[in-house]
Design an enzyme around this catalytic site. Structure first.
Site, PDB file in Angstrom:
ATOM      1  N   GLY A 131       0.807  -1.214   0.000  1.00 12.25           N
ATOM      2  CA  GLY A 131       0.000   0.000   0.000  1.00 12.25           C
ATOM      3  C   GLY A 131       0.840   1.264   0.000  1.00 12.25           C
ATOM      4  O   GLY A 131       2.076   1.223  -0.010  1.00 12.25           O
ATOM      5  N   ILE A 167       1.294   3.714   2.349  1.00 12.54           N
ATOM      6  CA  ILE A 167       2.129   3.902   3.529  1.00 12.54           C
ATOM      7  C   ILE A 167       3.092   2.727   3.698  1.00 12.54           C
ATOM      8  O   ILE A 167       4.274   2.910   3.990  1.00 12.54           O
ATOM      9  CB  ILE A 167       1.251   4.069   4.785  1.00 12.54           C
ATOM     10  CG1 ILE A 167       0.439   5.365   4.690  1.00 12.54           C
ATOM     11  CG2 ILE A 167       2.111   4.091   6.042  1.00 12.54           C
ATOM     12  CD1 ILE A 167       1.277   6.615   4.655  1.00 12.54           C
ATOM     13  N   LYS A 183      -9.051   9.793  11.933  1.00 12.75           N
ATOM     14  CA  LYS A 183     -10.476   9.452  11.934  1.00 12.75           C
ATOM     15  C   LYS A 183     -10.859   8.582  13.121  1.00 12.75           C
ATOM     16  O   LYS A 183     -12.050   8.324  13.354  1.00 12.75           O
ATOM     17  CB  LYS A 183     -10.842   8.767  10.618  1.00 12.75           C
ATOM     18  CG  LYS A 183     -10.714   9.696   9.414  1.00 12.75           C
ATOM     19  CD  LYS A 183     -10.956   8.975   8.109  1.00 12.75           C
ATOM     20  CE  LYS A 183     -10.862   9.940   6.924  1.00 12.75           C
ATOM     21  NZ  LYS A 183      -9.547  10.572   6.791  1.00 12.75           N
ATOM     22  N   LYS A 236     -10.562   1.582  13.604  1.00  9.24           N
ATOM     23  CA  LYS A 236      -9.166   1.924  13.899  1.00  9.24           C
ATOM     24  C   LYS A 236      -9.008   2.296  15.373  1.00  9.24           C
ATOM     25  O   LYS A 236      -7.994   1.970  15.991  1.00  9.24           O
ATOM     26  CB  LYS A 236      -8.701   3.072  12.997  1.00  9.24           C
ATOM     27  CG  LYS A 236      -8.589   2.709  11.524  1.00  9.24           C
ATOM     28  CD  LYS A 236      -7.570   1.614  11.259  1.00  9.24           C
ATOM     29  CE  LYS A 236      -6.148   2.122  11.324  1.00  9.24           C
ATOM     30  NZ  LYS A 236      -5.166   1.074  10.929  1.00  9.24           N
ATOM     31  N   VAL A 268      -2.653  11.514   3.570  1.00  5.45           N
ATOM     32  CA  VAL A 268      -1.336  11.613   2.946  1.00  5.45           C
ATOM     33  C   VAL A 268      -1.510  11.977   1.479  1.00  5.45           C
ATOM     34  O   VAL A 268      -2.432  11.511   0.814  1.00  5.45           O
ATOM     35  CB  VAL A 268      -0.524  10.308   3.093  1.00  5.45           C
ATOM     36  CG1 VAL A 268      -0.089  10.110   4.520  1.00  5.45           C
ATOM     37  CG2 VAL A 268      -1.308   9.110   2.615  1.00  5.45           C
ATOM     38  N   GLY A 312      -1.364  12.085  -2.316  1.00 10.22           N
ATOM     39  CA  GLY A 312      -1.141  11.176  -3.426  1.00 10.22           C
ATOM     40  C   GLY A 312      -1.343   9.723  -3.114  1.00 10.22           C
ATOM     41  O   GLY A 312      -1.034   8.867  -3.937  1.00 10.22           O
ATOM     42  N   THR A 345     -17.366  17.751  -1.567  1.00 12.10           N
ATOM     43  CA  THR A 345     -18.577  17.385  -0.827  1.00 12.10           C
ATOM     44  C   THR A 345     -19.219  18.566  -0.120  1.00 12.10           C
ATOM     45  O   THR A 345     -20.447  18.654  -0.033  1.00 12.10           O
ATOM     46  CB  THR A 345     -18.256  16.287   0.211  1.00 12.10           C
ATOM     47  OG1 THR A 345     -17.215  16.751   1.074  1.00 12.10           O
ATOM     48  CG2 THR A 345     -17.813  15.015  -0.485  1.00 12.10           C
ATOM     49  N   ARG A 362     -20.623  12.727   2.260  1.00 12.63           N
ATOM     50  CA  ARG A 362     -20.866  11.314   2.015  1.00 12.63           C
ATOM     51  C   ARG A 362     -21.126  10.592   3.346  1.00 12.63           C
ATOM     52  O   ARG A 362     -20.825  11.127   4.419  1.00 12.63           O
ATOM     53  CB  ARG A 362     -19.666  10.697   1.305  1.00 12.63           C
ATOM     54  CG  ARG A 362     -19.384  11.316  -0.047  1.00 12.63           C
ATOM     55  CD  ARG A 362     -18.095  10.768  -0.637  1.00 12.63           C
ATOM     56  NE  ARG A 362     -16.935  11.112   0.177  1.00 12.63           N
ATOM     57  CZ  ARG A 362     -15.694  10.717  -0.076  1.00 12.63           C
ATOM     58  NH1 ARG A 362     -15.467   9.951  -1.126  1.00 12.63           N
ATOM     59  NH2 ARG A 362     -14.696  11.071   0.704  1.00 12.63           N
TER      60      ARG A 362
END
Length: 630
Positions: free
Chosen positions: A291, A293, A410, A422, A449, A451, A473, A540
């Site tokens: 991924g 990160i 979050k 998380k 992050v 990009g 949004t 959203r």
């Protein structure tokens, strides 16, 4: 043919230096006697001249003066000339004293090397200037007119290199340092401050500006970009300071300013010596290694020469791509690709016991907020919570010294499933840390992050390329941003500082209004808002207007690193809580998203699902609040 040509050129240069040596010796006599050499010293000059010149020619050849190329003459060549002439000047009085019965004025010994350095250095630089004028002068005259923002060392290097491309014709420089105004740099005038860019661009008919400030603060560079946008000129920039000092690129490799340059931050300083002690010649494991990160963590870890990086990843394609990249860019680092799912504890345990890493960085997670809000909510629990606990337990069982959970902003007062899972993963790691053992558990929280896969910037770029509209949004929505390398570096820094159970909070800087980000990207593309519209679509599912890095009732304490703080999170002191959580995860989880959210809210009391009203009461079997942040 090329060898004979090189020989002839070397001979020509040698003969030129002999002629300059004759001239220097003669001028020394002329200056000593005010251009009227007495007859007795004419004989002194004639007798000594051949001996002195031959000695100097031999010394020059011994010092390798004829291996360089005049058209690229530079400061090192001048330094070589100074050393050679200094050595030759020591020979002159020895030759005269030992072999000749003539008197040479002492001042001639002083004047001769000075004049010889001036003549030899001047000849070389004059030739270089003539060649560059002949080869690049026409190109520079035909290039696009451009203004350079900044009049420091980088601008000087840029001026020396940029003309060779023929793409640009520099018409002036701008700098906010008032002491530089109206001065010249390589014949080009510093016209004034950057704020006057619009006027000077109009007068000089320049449609482009190059920002030559790689080592200035981010805020200074951002102001320069904004000045370009206001002036209607296309902003360009030199490579980053790190790229320049590494030698990967030259200062002439200018590129267009990207949105990352606007949102980027000042360079991160990490405790590299201590990280090297931790990682050098050791094995490090990264989950979710394919991924955004995870792969960057692998790159940053590679800088410290580990013995191996264990890349644990579920996607065969992402793992293959990472291995191919390391084969090309980091051939000296051994990478061990391991395909597996973080929910499979046996697979994790096998990998950790096989490779014995000194640290595990857990970056595997589902992170897309809207996707995890509906029918995928139960998968977010299984992967983000169950996968984290599986990896953490495997690390504890295997005796891994350090386990670092990569978390998110979050997780603070979450309103969506992704953030709540998380946060629950953080609580699980706190509980494992409280259980004891040799493994040090720590968590690192940060925001968006730049990009990364699925982030807002690539989405905006695609929409602008299609001609719009750019969808935002809400006009007031804000987010924190950090570059992927900075995030990875600070995760490593936090791992080094962990003592057990901490939640590290990274300094995310100032928040960015997403609507302003969209406008900046539209302007940087060369369009205007009348060409590419911004459309507000409404929040959203599970989306906040703003993200927090710390809960409102949470305090922090500083660390020795200015960009890392520690959240004062209440420890989980209920020894049975973790067992109940593990039984819940292994039992039948509900399939309906609303039921998933309701049960998740029982485990994370600060989680209030959007539209679901106040948080439910804690589960009866134990005080879940012991896992909340205080």
């Amino acid at each position: 043919m090329s060898g004979s040509l090189l020989l002839s050129r070397s001979t020509i240069v040698s003969l030129c230096d002999i002629g300059l040596a004759v001239a220097a010796w003669y001028l020394s006599y002329l200056l000593r006697f005010n251009f009227a050499i007495p007859p007795e010293f004419v004989r002194s000059f004639l007798v000594t001249l051949p001996w002195i010149v031959v000695a100097q020619a031999l010394v020059f050849r011994l010092f390798g003066l004829y291996q360089g190329i005049w058209r690229f003459a530079s400061l090192p060549d001048l330094q070589q000339i100074v050393r050679a002439v200094a050595a030759a000047s020591l020979c002159a009085p020895l030759i005269v004293l030992m072999a000749m019965q003539v008197v040479v004025p002492r001042s001639v010994y002083v004047l001769d090397p000075i004049l010889l350095i001036m003549l030899m250095g001047g000849a070389r630089f004059a030739y270089r200037a003539w060649r560059e004028k002949r080869e690049f002068g026409a190109l520079m005259a035909k290039g696009k007119p451009v203004l350079i923002l900044g009049a420091g060392e980088t601008a000087a290097r840029l001026l020396r290199e940029i003309g060779r491309s023929g793409q640009w014709r520099v018409v002036g420089l701008l700098d906010d340092n008032a002491r530089k105004h109206d001065r010249t740099l390589y014949g080009l005038r510093v016209l004034g401050p950057v704020r006057d860019l619009e006027r000077h661009a109009r007068e000089q008919r320049a449609s482009h500006a190059i920002i030559a400030m790689p080592n200035d603060s981010h805020e200074t560079r951002r102001q320069a970009v904004n000045a370009c946008v206001r002036a209607g000129v296309k902003p360009m920039t030199v490579p980053s300071f790190d790229d320049l000092i590494s030698g990967r690129v030259t200062v002439a490799a200018v590129r267009e300013v990207e949105v990352e340059d606007l949102l980027g931050r000042d360079p991160v300083k990490i405790d590299a010596p201590r990280l090297r002690e931790l990682i050098h010649d050791q094995t490090v494991m990264v989950t979710g290694a394919g991924g955004s990160i995870g792969s960057e963590l692998c790159r940053q870890i590679a800088r410290f020469s580990p013995s191996a990086i264990v890349a644990f990843e579920r996607s065969e394609f992402l793992l293959y791509t990472l291995v191919e990249e390391f084969t090309e860019l980091f051939p000296q680092v051994r990478i061990e690709p391991v395909i597996g799912d973080v929910r499979e504890e046996d697979r994790l345990l096998n990998a950790m016991q096989c490779f014995r890493p000194v640290a595990v960085f857990h970056a595997a997670a589902y992170k897309h907020v809207p996707l995890m809000e509906g029918v995928n909510a139960v998968e977010a629990i299984r992967n983000n919570v169950g996968g984290t606990l599986a990896a953490a337990r495997a690390a504890q069982t295997s005796g891994v010294p350090r386990f670092v959970l990569v978390s998110t902003d979050k997780a603070v007062n979450p309103v969506n499933v992704m953030g709540a899972t998380k946060r629950l993963a953080e609580m699980g790691c706190q509980a494992l840390a409280a259980r004891g053992g040799s493994t040090i558990f720590s968590t690192v929280r940060f925001g968006n992050v730049l990009g990364s896969a699925g982030s807002v910037i690539p989405k905006f770029q695609e929409q602008i390329a299609r001609g719009g509209p750019v969808t935002v949004t809400h006009p007031d929505i804000i987010r924190y941003f950090m570059s992927i390398p900075e995030a990875a570096q600070l995760v490593l820094q936090a791992a080094l500082m962990g003592e057990g159970g901490e939640i590290f909070v990274l300094d995310m800087g100032e928040p960015v209004r997403i609507a302003d980000l969209a406008r900046d990207m539209i302007r940087l593309s060369g369009a205007s808002e009348s060409d590419v519209k911004i459309e507000f679509t409404g929040l959203r599912p599970g989306e906040k207007l703003y993200e927090e890095l710390l809960a409102s009732d949470e305090t922090t304490r500083p660390t020795h690193h200015p960009k890392v703080r520690i959240a004062r999170a209440r420890a989980i002191d209920d020894a049975l809580w973790l067992g109940r959580l593990e039984r819940w995860l292994t039992g039948p989880l509900p399939a309906e998203p609303a039921d998933v959210r309701a049960e998740l809210a029982q485990w994370v009391p600060e989680y209030v699902p959007q539209g679901d009203g106040p948080a439910p009461s804690p589960v009866p079997s134990g005080d879940v609040r012991s896992g909340t942040e205080a």
